[in-house]
Write a protein that holds these residues in place. Sequence first.
Motif, PDB file in Angstrom:
ATOM      1  N   LYS A  41       0.780  -1.140  -0.058  1.00 35.04           N
ATOM      2  CA  LYS A  41       0.012  -0.072   0.018  1.00 35.04           C
ATOM      3  C   LYS A  41       0.746   1.112  -0.112  1.00 35.04           C
ATOM      4  CE  LYS A  41      -3.879   0.249   2.279  1.00 35.04           C
ATOM      5  NZ  LYS A  41      -4.886   0.293   3.331  1.00 35.04           N
ATOM      6  N   ASN A  42       0.653   2.167  -0.836  1.00 35.12           N
ATOM      7  CA  ASN A  42       1.111   3.407  -0.948  1.00 35.12           C
ATOM      8  C   ASN A  42       0.899   4.221   0.340  1.00 35.12           C
ATOM      9  OD1 ASN A  42       1.987   5.969  -1.517  1.00 35.12           O
ATOM     10  ND2 ASN A  42       1.784   5.879  -3.514  1.00 35.12           N
ATOM     11  N   VAL A  86      -3.398   3.826  -2.184  1.00 31.53           N
ATOM     12  CA  VAL A  86      -3.492   2.922  -3.275  1.00 31.53           C
ATOM     13  C   VAL A  86      -2.592   1.343  -3.116  1.00 31.53           C
ATOM     14  CG1 VAL A  86      -3.470   2.568  -5.708  1.00 31.53           C
ATOM     15  CG2 VAL A  86      -3.995   4.714  -4.756  1.00 31.53           C
ATOM     16  N   GLU A  87      -3.351   0.315  -3.068  1.00 34.16           N
ATOM     17  CA  GLU A  87      -2.783  -0.985  -3.057  1.00 34.16           C
ATOM     18  C   GLU A  87      -2.464  -1.536  -4.310  1.00 34.16           C
ATOM     19  OE1 GLU A  87      -4.635  -4.820  -1.474  1.00 34.16           O
ATOM     20  OE2 GLU A  87      -4.156  -3.492   0.389  1.00 34.16           O
TER      21      GLU A  87
END
Length: 95
Positions: free
Chosen positions: A61-62, A67-68
């Motif tokens: 994950k970022n 966002v994954e």
Amino acid sequence: MNKSELVERIAKELNLDRNRAKELLECILDSIIDLLIEERRIEMRNFGVLKLKKLKGAFVKNPRNGVEMFIGERYTIRFKPSKKLLEKINEKGQV
């Protein structure tokens, strides 16, 4: 130390001209790369061991935007120094 400095040192130590020392270093590096591509273990006495390690794919994950995404399987190179190399480094007090 960068590659050109290493070439100079090899040339000086072995009394070779710079081009011959560069060819020698290139040959050694190409051989190491070829062996790693073949997934072979490279053991250099009194220096250490180089080997390929396969990393599993994972979802990450970022942290900035949440966002994954999936990062697939990949390889990395592992280096395990020899006992003699570690002793030499530690006796000089360098890190």
